[in-house]
Design an enzyme around this catalytic site. Structure first.
Site, PDB file in Angstrom:
ATOM      1  N   TRP A 103       0.834  -1.214   0.000  1.00 12.50           N
ATOM      2  CA  TRP A 103       0.000   0.000   0.000  1.00 12.50           C
ATOM      3  C   TRP A 103       0.857   1.249   0.000  1.00 12.50           C
ATOM      4  O   TRP A 103       0.507   2.247  -0.643  1.00 12.50           O
ATOM      5  CB  TRP A 103      -1.004  -0.026   1.157  1.00 12.50           C
ATOM      6  CG  TRP A 103      -1.901  -1.212   1.020  1.00 12.50           C
ATOM      7  CD1 TRP A 103      -1.942  -2.306   1.828  1.00 12.50           C
ATOM      8  CD2 TRP A 103      -2.836  -1.474  -0.046  1.00 12.50           C
ATOM      9  NE1 TRP A 103      -2.842  -3.220   1.340  1.00 12.50           N
ATOM     10  CE2 TRP A 103      -3.410  -2.740   0.200  1.00 12.50           C
ATOM     11  CE3 TRP A 103      -3.235  -0.763  -1.173  1.00 12.50           C
ATOM     12  CZ2 TRP A 103      -4.366  -3.304  -0.645  1.00 12.50           C
ATOM     13  CZ3 TRP A 103      -4.189  -1.317  -2.019  1.00 12.50           C
ATOM     14  CH2 TRP A 103      -4.749  -2.567  -1.752  1.00 12.50           C
ATOM     15  N   ASP A 172      -2.053   6.553   6.308  1.00 10.77           N
ATOM     16  CA  ASP A 172      -3.095   5.718   5.728  1.00 10.77           C
ATOM     17  C   ASP A 172      -3.488   4.720   6.815  1.00 10.77           C
ATOM     18  O   ASP A 172      -2.748   3.785   7.113  1.00 10.77           O
ATOM     19  CB  ASP A 172      -2.535   4.997   4.487  1.00 10.77           C
ATOM     20  CG  ASP A 172      -3.511   3.969   3.922  1.00 10.77           C
ATOM     21  OD1 ASP A 172      -4.615   3.802   4.470  1.00 10.77           O
ATOM     22  OD2 ASP A 172      -3.142   3.321   2.918  1.00 10.77           O
ATOM     23  N   LYS A 196     -12.991  -1.625   6.209  1.00 13.11           N
ATOM     24  CA  LYS A 196     -12.403  -2.638   7.090  1.00 13.11           C
ATOM     25  C   LYS A 196     -12.865  -2.425   8.530  1.00 13.11           C
ATOM     26  O   LYS A 196     -13.410  -3.318   9.149  1.00 13.11           O
ATOM     27  CB  LYS A 196     -10.885  -2.593   7.002  1.00 13.11           C
ATOM     28  CG  LYS A 196     -10.406  -2.903   5.591  1.00 13.11           C
ATOM     29  CD  LYS A 196      -8.987  -2.478   5.360  1.00 13.11           C
ATOM     30  CE  LYS A 196      -8.662  -2.367   3.895  1.00 13.11           C
ATOM     31  NZ  LYS A 196      -8.747  -3.630   3.168  1.00 13.11           N
TER      32      LYS A 196
END
Ligand SMILES: Cc1ncc(COP(=O)(O)O)c(C=O)c1O
Length: 360
Positions: A103, A172, A196
């Site tokens: 990511w 993030d 999530k």
């Protein structure tokens, strides 16, 4: 009674049962409006109040200082990989990144693609992204420092966030948003795709310190412009109304379950049970180094990798869903987000012990 499996999916992921039941109860008639939340104008007072209440509960859970804006955006965390350099780059300064896996790499690539100056100041690539780098040489001249708070794929998480001094720290937090207490005032910006730990996919939570809005130029595409979104209360265009509604319910569920400290305690207990089981046997091989282990995504291999497929199949057969590792790394991954119950993890651990007895 509906069939409900124990859901270890990495995202979209399990939601609290009470939240789903509230959605079910309110679906046809939201708060005596005679329509569902999905059918309501985003310009109505009812929806405007819901957005304000959702911002407030996000602030309240973490005692965020009053100079932070809470925004609801679209385009996922991937949209933020572009929004961050577009909004927050500064002439003559460089955006600094720590690379802790896939990511972070995507965030870096997006910055490169936009021709914004950047530098990778630390990386754990050399050890297969098993850990969070220890030494973070942040420059006081950087435009910002970007980190991935939790790497969903490798199962690593920052135990302590880096000290970035005057440089705005950007995280993030897609896969560990509000899973534990942290000091919000240390951050310039936090973003998280909701799917999530905070709600359904399609809504992205952004928390940004007010002074950074002065960096956002008018030339940035409007839907990615933090300043415009803050001015327009996240409603420059039609937001994900249903998504914001569910985020509101999930955040209130956190408050009802002991707030952030209650949730953190439960997360630590769940993770401890699973890691203890992994550490107790040579049959299982945890991926992440101990000091970098994630509370949210627990990743491991089997000593005999040939048994991993059987592990996933036999888990599924007893109602334990979604334990296959990410396609890029293989192995096993159990995502144990806030909404995963302790009993769910207990069931997984029982299964693991039985599986080892049978195949070990
Ligand atoms: C840490 C992290 N960042 C970013 C993303 C990408 O999020 P999205 O699909 O919302 O763009 C994910 C998705 O799994 C993730 O886990």
């Amino acid at each position: 009674m509906a069939k409900r499996v124990i859901n270890f999916n990495a995202g979209p992921a399990t939601l609290p049962l009470e939240v789903l039941q509230t959605i079910q109860n309110e679906l046809l008639d939201y708060h005596d409006e005679g329509m569902s939340i999905m059918e309501m104008s985003h310009r109505s007072k009812t929806f405007d109040d819901l957005v304000s209440a959702t911002e407030d509960v996000i602030r309240k859970i973490m005692d965020l200082p009053s100079d932070y804006h809470v925004l609801f955006m679209q385009g996922g965390a991937t949209g933020q990989f572009a929004a961050v350099p577009l909004n927050l780059s500064v002439e003559g300064k460089v955006g600094e990144y720590v690379n802790t896996g896939a990511w972070s790499v995507k965030a870096i690539k997006e910055t490169a693609k936009l021709n914004k100056p950047y530098r990778v100041i630390a990386s754990s690539e050399e050890n297969g992204f098993k850990s969070i780098p220890a030494d973070i040489p942040v420059s006081s001249e950087a435009a910002y420092l970007h980190i991935t708070s939790n790497n969903t794929i490798y199962g690593t998480q920052w135990a302590r966030y880096p000290e970035s001094g005057e440089t705005p720290l950007i995280a993030d937090m897609s896969s560990d948003f509000y899973c534990r207490r942290f000091d919000g005032s240390k951050f310039g910006l936090i973003y998280a795709g909701a799917q999530k730990n905070a709600g359904p996919s399609g809504v992205t939570i952004v928390i940004i310190r007010d002074d950074l809005l002065s960096r956002c130029s008018d030339t940035i595409p409007t839907v990615l412009n933090y300043k415009i979104l803050a001015e327009k209360h996240s409603m420059y265009n039609t937001p994900n109304t249903f998504g914001i509604y569910v985020v509101n319910l999930v955040m209130n569920w956190i408050l009802k379950n002991g707030g952030i400290d209650g949730i953190e305690k439960m997360n630590r207990e769940k993770a401890a049970l699973l890691y203890e089981t992994l550490d107790a046997s040579d049959f299982y091989r945890p991926h992440a180094d101990k000091d970098s282990r994630s509370l949210m995504n627990v990743t491991w291999r089997l000593a005999d990798a040939g048994l991993e497929k059987t592990f996933v199949e036999e888990a599924l057969a007893v109602g334990l869903v979604g334990v296959k590792g990410h396609r890029s790394v293989g192995g096993i991954r159990a995502s144990i987000y806030n909404a995963m119950t302790f009993d769910g993890v207990k069931a997984l651990v029982e299964f693991m012990k039985n599986f080892e007895e049978k195949h070990g």
